[in-house]
Enzyme design. Sequence first.
Site, PDB file in Angstrom:
ATOM      1  N   SER A   1      -7.247  -7.749   1.336  1.00  0.00           N
ATOM      2  CA  SER A   1      -6.502  -7.507   0.102  1.00  0.00           C
ATOM      3  C   SER A   1      -6.408  -8.780  -0.716  1.00  0.00           C
ATOM      4  CB  SER A   1      -5.090  -7.012   0.432  1.00  0.00           C
ATOM      5  OG  SER A   1      -4.289  -7.008  -0.741  1.00  0.00           O
TER       6      SER A   1
ATOM      7  N   HIS B   1     -10.043  -4.851  -1.097  1.00  0.00           N
ATOM      8  CA  HIS B   1      -8.898  -4.008  -1.419  1.00  0.00           C
ATOM      9  C   HIS B   1      -8.134  -4.626  -2.589  1.00  0.00           C
ATOM     10  CE1 HIS B   1      -5.921  -0.921  -0.273  1.00  0.00           C
ATOM     11  NE2 HIS B   1      -4.997  -1.810  -0.578  1.00  0.00           N
TER      12      HIS B   1
ATOM     13  N   ASP C   1      -4.904  -4.180  -5.035  1.00  0.00           N
ATOM     14  CA  ASP C   1      -3.619  -3.517  -5.247  1.00  0.00           C
ATOM     15  C   ASP C   1      -3.237  -3.576  -6.720  1.00  0.00           C
ATOM     16  OD1 ASP C   1      -2.785  -2.804  -2.527  1.00  0.00           O
ATOM     17  OD2 ASP C   1      -2.770  -4.967  -2.178  1.00  0.00           O
TER      18      ASP C   1
ATOM     19  N   MET D   1      -0.328  -2.618  -9.292  1.00  0.00           N
ATOM     20  CA  MET D   1       1.096  -2.278  -9.332  1.00  0.00           C
ATOM     21  C   MET D   1       1.604  -2.377 -10.768  1.00  0.00           C
ATOM     22  SD  MET D   1       2.363  -4.502  -6.044  1.00  0.00           S
ATOM     23  CE  MET D   1       1.257  -4.825  -4.669  1.00  0.00           C
TER      24      MET D   1
ATOM     25  N   HIS E   1      -6.192   0.458  -4.827  1.00  0.00           N
ATOM     26  CA  HIS E   1      -4.964   1.110  -4.367  1.00  0.00           C
ATOM     27  C   HIS E   1      -3.966   1.121  -5.515  1.00  0.00           C
ATOM     28  CE1 HIS E   1      -1.277   0.893  -1.425  1.00  0.00           C
ATOM     29  NE2 HIS E   1      -1.315   2.016  -2.131  1.00  0.00           N
TER      30      HIS E   1
ATOM     31  N   MET F   1      -0.581   1.688  -6.990  1.00  0.00           N
ATOM     32  CA  MET F   1       0.856   1.835  -6.766  1.00  0.00           C
ATOM     33  C   MET F   1       1.513   1.895  -8.139  1.00  0.00           C
ATOM     34  SD  MET F   1       1.359  -0.728  -3.516  1.00  0.00           S
ATOM     35  CE  MET F   1      -0.153  -1.676  -3.718  1.00  0.00           C
TER      36      MET F   1
ATOM     37  N   MET G   1       0.760   3.537   4.965  1.00  0.00           N
ATOM     38  CA  MET G   1       1.382   2.232   4.722  1.00  0.00           C
ATOM     39  C   MET G   1       2.243   1.840   5.923  1.00  0.00           C
ATOM     40  SD  MET G   1       0.359   1.182   1.751  1.00  0.00           S
ATOM     41  CE  MET G   1       1.477  -0.212   1.581  1.00  0.00           C
TER      42      MET G   1
ATOM     43  N   GLY H   1       4.376  -2.935  -2.308  1.00  0.00           N
ATOM     44  CA  GLY H   1       4.871  -3.768  -3.395  1.00  0.00           C
ATOM     45  C   GLY H   1       4.642  -5.249  -3.202  1.00  0.00           C
ATOM     46  N   PHE H   2       4.726  -5.738  -1.968  1.00  0.00           N
ATOM     47  CA  PHE H   2       4.584  -7.166  -1.717  1.00  0.00           C
ATOM     48  C   PHE H   2       3.802  -7.408  -0.434  1.00  0.00           C
ATOM     49  CE2 PHE H   2       8.383  -6.703  -4.285  1.00  0.00           C
ATOM     50  CZ  PHE H   2       8.215  -7.685  -5.249  1.00  0.00           C
ATOM     51  N   GLY H   3       3.027  -8.489  -0.411  1.00  0.00           N
ATOM     52  CA  GLY H   3       2.293  -8.867   0.781  1.00  0.00           C
ATOM     53  C   GLY H   3       3.158  -9.653   1.741  1.00  0.00           C
ATOM     54  N   GLY H   4       2.628  -9.860   2.949  1.00  0.00           N
ATOM     55  CA  GLY H   4       3.295 -10.705   3.925  1.00  0.00           C
ATOM     56  C   GLY H   4       4.466 -10.081   4.657  1.00  0.00           C
TER      57      GLY H   4
ATOM     58  N   ASP I   1      -2.500  -0.186   5.987  1.00  0.00           N
ATOM     59  CA  ASP I   1      -2.254  -1.343   5.119  1.00  0.00           C
ATOM     60  C   ASP I   1      -0.843  -1.854   5.366  1.00  0.00           C
ATOM     61  OD1 ASP I   1      -1.990  -3.212   3.120  1.00  0.00           O
ATOM     62  OD2 ASP I   1      -2.327  -1.814   1.460  1.00  0.00           O
TER      63      ASP I   1
END
Length: 222
Positions: free
Chosen positions: A9, A32, A34, A36, A65, A67, A136, A141-144, A174
């Site tokens: 991602s 990937h 994202d 948003m 993806h 969102m 999911m 909404g957020f990585g990590g 993911d």
Amino acid sequence: MTSIQIAPSILSADFCNLERDLKAIANADLVHVDVMDHHFVPNLTLGEPIVKRICEVTDLPVDVHLMIEDPDRWAPEFAKAGAYSVTFHMGATHAPVRLARQLHDMGVRACFAVRPAEPVEPIFDILEEFDMILVMTVEPGFGGQKFLGNQMAKVRRLRDEITRRGLDTKIQVDGGVSPTTAHIVAEAGADVLVAGSAVYGAEDPAKAIDQIRDNAQAAYKD
């Protein structure tokens, strides 16, 4: 035996050096992306002009993806931008089958995403319309974020249903995927793994991809 696919991602990449960071994952299977909109999820990333440019500079298939609100309106625009696959969310689309068929008519794979609080059973009746289901394992909404292992029950139910009906639908996971969690999601039945910080936070992204793939492949049960 089904091969595991790794989709790094770019949410965890350096957006000021995006082409460099795309080249760093050349041994991946997909990239990937994202998207948003600061409405469906509390974050804002990028839109179709940047996705179009990503598609132009990478040799990897681009897995988008969404969102976002109103994917019925916007998903075809990302197909036009060059996406290989477009994922949209349960609860965001008004006509998932119609949208999936529209994407297929445009030559793009159609995928459906399920958030942690959403069940997978409601999509069983339309499962054959989709090329992939995204489960999911974090809140989008957020990585990590920390991996939610309790979502593996959904993956198992999906895999059982896909196998029972003889479909070739892929299962993507993911959120929190890393060399230490890859075997968990693969053993449950996922065959497409999205990894962000585990790849771009590693000293050697290409090596991290290989480690995730190898650990997942060893655990995957076809």
